[in-house]
Design a protein around this motif. Structure first.
Motif, PDB file in Angstrom:
ATOM      1  N   GLU A  56      -6.876  -4.316  15.623  1.00 17.54           N
ATOM      2  CA  GLU A  56      -5.620  -5.009  15.330  1.00 17.54           C
ATOM      3  C   GLU A  56      -4.593  -4.771  16.431  1.00 17.54           C
ATOM      4  O   GLU A  56      -3.831  -5.672  16.796  1.00 17.54           O
ATOM      5  CB  GLU A  56      -5.070  -4.530  13.986  1.00 17.54           C
TER       6      GLU A  56
ATOM      7  N   ASP B 218     -14.252   3.775  10.509  1.00 17.97           N
ATOM      8  CA  ASP B 218     -13.994   2.397  10.070  1.00 17.97           C
ATOM      9  C   ASP B 218     -12.501   2.086  10.134  1.00 17.97           C
ATOM     10  O   ASP B 218     -12.097   1.006  10.576  1.00 17.97           O
ATOM     11  CB  ASP B 218     -14.491   2.192   8.634  1.00 17.97           C
ATOM     12  N   GLU B 219     -11.683   3.052   9.697  1.00 17.31           N
ATOM     13  CA  GLU B 219     -10.240   2.824   9.667  1.00 17.31           C
ATOM     14  C   GLU B 219      -9.636   2.798  11.070  1.00 17.31           C
ATOM     15  O   GLU B 219      -8.844   1.906  11.399  1.00 17.31           O
ATOM     16  CB  GLU B 219      -9.560   3.913   8.828  1.00 17.31           C
TER      17      GLU B 219
ATOM     18  N   HIS C   2      -1.776  -7.320  10.655  1.00 14.06           N
ATOM     19  CA  HIS C   2      -2.222  -6.036  11.189  1.00 14.06           C
ATOM     20  C   HIS C   2      -2.021  -4.934  10.144  1.00 14.06           C
ATOM     21  O   HIS C   2      -1.313  -3.951  10.383  1.00 14.06           O
ATOM     22  CB  HIS C   2      -1.432  -5.672  12.451  1.00 14.06           C
TER      23      HIS C   2
ATOM     24  N   HIS D  21      -3.792  -2.430   8.925  1.00 16.62           N
ATOM     25  CA  HIS D  21      -4.193  -1.052   9.244  1.00 16.62           C
ATOM     26  C   HIS D  21      -3.312  -0.468  10.346  1.00 16.62           C
ATOM     27  O   HIS D  21      -2.921   0.702  10.276  1.00 16.62           O
ATOM     28  CB  HIS D  21      -5.664  -1.013   9.662  1.00 16.62           C
TER      29      HIS D  21
ATOM     30  N   LYS E 281       0.036   0.383   8.949  1.00 17.17           N
ATOM     31  CA  LYS E 281      -0.043   1.571   8.097  1.00 17.17           C
ATOM     32  C   LYS E 281      -0.024   2.858   8.909  1.00 17.17           C
ATOM     33  O   LYS E 281       0.606   3.844   8.513  1.00 17.17           O
ATOM     34  CB  LYS E 281      -1.314   1.497   7.250  1.00 17.17           C
ATOM     35  N   TRP E 282      -0.684   2.866  10.069  1.00 16.55           N
ATOM     36  CA  TRP E 282      -0.941   4.125  10.772  1.00 16.55           C
ATOM     37  C   TRP E 282      -0.215   4.301  12.095  1.00 16.55           C
ATOM     38  O   TRP E 282      -0.100   5.445  12.572  1.00 16.55           O
ATOM     39  CB  TRP E 282      -2.441   4.261  11.046  1.00 16.55           C
TER      40      TRP E 282
ATOM     41  N   ASP F 170       0.838  -1.184   0.000  1.00 16.55           N
ATOM     42  CA  ASP F 170       0.000   0.000   0.000  1.00 16.55           C
ATOM     43  C   ASP F 170       0.884   1.248   0.000  1.00 16.55           C
ATOM     44  O   ASP F 170       1.994   1.252   0.549  1.00 16.55           O
ATOM     45  CB  ASP F 170      -0.899   0.000   1.253  1.00 16.55           C
TER      46      ASP F 170
ATOM     47  N   GLN G 129     -10.323  -0.391  12.812  1.00 17.96           N
ATOM     48  CA  GLN G 129      -9.451  -1.477  12.373  1.00 17.96           C
ATOM     49  C   GLN G 129      -8.101  -1.391  13.088  1.00 17.96           C
ATOM     50  O   GLN G 129      -7.552  -2.405  13.531  1.00 17.96           O
ATOM     51  CB  GLN G 129      -9.253  -1.410  10.857  1.00 17.96           C
ATOM     52  N   VAL G 130      -7.567  -0.174  13.193  1.00 16.67           N
ATOM     53  CA  VAL G 130      -6.297   0.013  13.896  1.00 16.67           C
ATOM     54  C   VAL G 130      -6.445  -0.418  15.355  1.00 16.67           C
ATOM     55  O   VAL G 130      -5.591  -1.128  15.906  1.00 16.67           O
ATOM     56  CB  VAL G 130      -5.836   1.486  13.819  1.00 16.67           C
TER      57      VAL G 130
END
Length: 695
Positions: A357, A349-350, A381, A383, A386-387, A116, A353-354
């Motif tokens: 996870e 939603d995002e 994991h 999300h 990613k963050w 990503d 997920q974080v």
């Protein structure tokens, strides 16, 4: 779903024009070789055209073969035939080093196809591709040098074959093997270093196989400070059969998770109000939350009546009551910020997920499978990977434009810091658990939770001593062997757990003379977190607000909304909280002239702000008391009255310290502040100690 070719395969595909060229030019079929290379590279670039997703390797290859075709086929020149071995190798070397200098290594261009876009700037991801591209650049330069020797020097044909074919092919094979093997080795090496950095001190956990200690001054484990981190570790170790003693300088166990009552006489009536020292809203009680998991391990799940707290926010005249459930909350925000309705839903939603996870196996962070688990982390994991390290403000900017909406989304940053810019998505994700799984208050006051942990300790043979100030940790040859109370009384144990303020622990209890210089310097450079100013109010009405209401710079907490026993019928117990920067906290000395007037003025200001949602609040006050940073420093023994330990944005301290057998729990450790986080620190410390004793 059509599967994409992995990036490594595409690199091989990118070299196909060269492979075709070298295969055909070897026997001397120069025209066929050039045409094959040009057509193959043209086909690759035509494939990239619709998405304009061109690769440096493929573009430069196409340019090279077009020029080669013009000189060799159209013009009939022998230049590329005579010097081709040098030219094509220098072209590839220039491509490799050029893309490296342009900070877009050619291997990186292919590798990012597998990931990503959010991962493309990951330092490790870029470093791996920088190294691989540099290795390819070196191979191409070496092959070019070999070609120069074969071209410009009179040497035997057998030697030329080695220089032009055998050795270059060996180099290419080694390059392919390196490209395939190095990333996996390098990532594992990096993960191993990361794990070692989290626990830089490799001393072995104590062995309790010698049997139960005898004597009143002999223990398996001593815990200094009865904050929730210390009590969690002590309760678990006692449950596992260890002889545990906890020393607390205050009159109550629990640290910030304590409650106290005040009686107000009104004629013949006695009005009782219960207030909390700091904890009003507890997360981590979801199905897989650390607080719920701790209760399960201790066998006390269901003993505490957790009451769901509600939230309400007032920003720039917009007042929003937060409904239960994030879908409903997103809908309410969407009604206020219609232009960003879709972004609001996508954000929640995002971040959920974080959050989910991040909660997966959070207590399983070490052991023999740690490297494999971290290798799989991007897939298991995605999300969170990613963050997690991204500044929270950047995530908000990625989803929203309206600054007022960002402010609503950021209302709970005060649970961690007075400086939102210091917070990452990783530090904020657990806070959003208040929306996803709820924030709760223990009926009877926060003291109920602390007392439940104390009961487990005592029921399993442990001891909790109050009004017992620790004066010194006994250190012999950089090994903690016990501690001495302020009155000179000594106790000894195989493991010492400090739940005290980190500066107090190392400056006063251990002493810098026992610390390695780098660690002592780190302690000195740590900045304390925000402190707070609080106003405790008993009022003769029940305000029409949520149990937690945030307005301007203050938070209004009314736990009696969910537990009416905290105040007389028709009354409320209220706490007003305002964060105070450390710089201001230093100035607020309780013995300084005018300190009482200062508290009065601050309290009046906060009450005035609260009257925006509780009209005529002053007229309903029957009890009032203020607390300032010196209050927190005095009762919770913290540096500058810090309420969250070290400030956010700094590296936290490891659980194991440079002093052998001395462990840290609480807000100063890896997981930071808040009941959920310090519970986790206590659980991990207990696990580290108990694993050795049970092995």
């Amino acid at each position: 779903m059509k599967k994409k070719l992995p990036g490594m395969v595409w690199i091989f595909v990118g070299f196909l024009p060269w492979i075709l060229f070298w295969s055909l030019s070897g026997p001397g079929s120069w025209t066929a070789a050039v045409l094959a290379g040009m057509i193959a590279s043209l086909t690759l670039n035509a494939y990239r055209w619709p998405r304009r997703n061109f690769k440096a390797l493929e573009l430069i290859t196409l340019i090279y073969f077009i020029v080669h075709f013009i000189f060799t086929v159209i013009l009939g020149s022998t230049f590329f035939i005579k010097y081709g071995a040098i030219l094509n190798r220098l072209t590839l070397a220039g491509m490799a080093w050029g893309t490296l200098l342009a900070r877009s290594p050619f291997t990186y261009q292919y590798a990012r196809e597998d990931w990503d876009k959010a991962y493309w700037n990951d330092p490790g991801f870029r470093l791996v591709n920088n190294i691989i591209t540099a290795v390819w650049g070196a191979i191409f330069l070496i092959n070019a040098a070999l070609a120069m020797v074969a071209t410009f020097f009179a040497i035997a044909e057998s030697t030329k074959s080695w220089l032009l074919v055998i050795l270059p092919n060996v180099g290419l094979v080694l390059g392919v093997l390196f490209s395939m093997r190095f990333p996996n080795w390098f990532v594992r090496w990096g993960i191993k270093r990361e794990i070692e950095a989290r626990e830089p001190y490799k001393w072995a956990s104590p062995n309790f196989s010698a049997g139960h200690p005898s004597g009143q001054d002999q223990h398996d484990v001593i815990v200094i400070g009865s904050g929730i981190g210390g009590l969690s570790a002590a309760a678990l170790l006692a449950k596992h059969g260890r002889k545990v003693i906890v020393f607390e300088q205050h009159v109550r166990a629990g640290g910030y998770c304590t409650s106290w009552e005040r009686i107000v006489r009104h004629g013949n009536e006695r009005w009782r109000y219960v207030f909390d020292a700091g904890v009003h809203d507890v997360s981590g009680l979801g199905e897989h939350g650390p607080v719920r998991n701790l209760q399960r391990q201790l066998g006390i799940e269901g003993q505490i009546d957790w009451r769901l707290m509600s939230h309400e926010y007032l920003v720039d005249g917009i007042r929003i009551k937060v409904p239960q459930g994030t879908d409903e909350f997103a809908q309410v925000l969407g009604e206020q910020f219609a232009d960003e309705r879709a972004n609001i839903k996508a954000f929640f939603d995002e971040i959920e997920q974080v959050y989910r996870e991040n909660s997966m196996g959070i207590e399983q962070t070490d052991g023999p499978n740690a490297i494999e688990a971290m290798l799989a982390y991007p897939k298991t994991h995605p999300h969170a990977y990613k963050w997690m390290e991204v500044p929270f403000g950047e995530m908000l900017d990625a989803y929203f434009r309206d600054p007022r909406l960002k402010e609503f989304i950021s209302m709970l940053t005060g649970y961690l810091s007075d400086n939102p810019s210091s917070l990452t998505v990783g530090s904020m994700a657990p806070v959003f658990g208040y929306y996803f799984d709820g924030g709760y208050y223990p009926a009877g006051g926060s003291q109920v939770f602390s007392d439940a942990l104390v009961s487990v300790i005592k029921e399993n043979g442990g001891e909790v001593r109050l009004r017992a100030s620790v004066g010194r940790i006994i250190v012999e040859n950089r090994k903690a062997t016990g501690m001495m109370l302020a009155n000179g009384e000594r106790h000894y144990a195989k493991a010492i757990i400090s739940n005290a303020d980190v500066w107090k622990t190392f400056r006063e209890l251990v002493g810098y003379e026992h610390l390695p210089k780098p660690f002592a310097q780190k302690i000195n450079t740590l900045e304390p977190s925000t402190s707070a100013f609080v106003v405790f109010l008993g009022i003769d009405c029940v305000p029409d607000i949520s149990s937690i209401t945030m307005i301007d710079e203050i938070c209004i907490v009314v736990p009696s909304k969910v537990d009416p026993s905290l105040a007389p019928p028709g009354h409320s117990a209220i706490t007003l909280i305002k964060l105070v920067p450390p710089a201001a906290a230093v100035m607020e000395n309780r013995k300084a002239p005018g300190y009482t007037k200062y508290k009065q003025a601050c309290g009046d200001e906060m009450i005035s702000l609260a009257e925006q949602v509780i009209p005529n609040l002053r007229q309903h006050i029957v009890y009032r008391q203020e607390g300032a940073p010196p209050t927190f420093a005095r009762y919770d023994w913290t540096t500058q009255g810090a309420i969250y330990g070290p400030a956010e944005g700094q590296s936290r301290l490891p659980m194991k310290t440079p002093i052998e057998r001395l462990y840290l729990v609480g807000a100063g450790t890896h997981y930071g502040a808040g009941v959920e986080a310090v519970v986790l620190s206590g659980v991990l410390a207990a696990n580290a100690i108990y694993r050795r004793s049970s092995g």
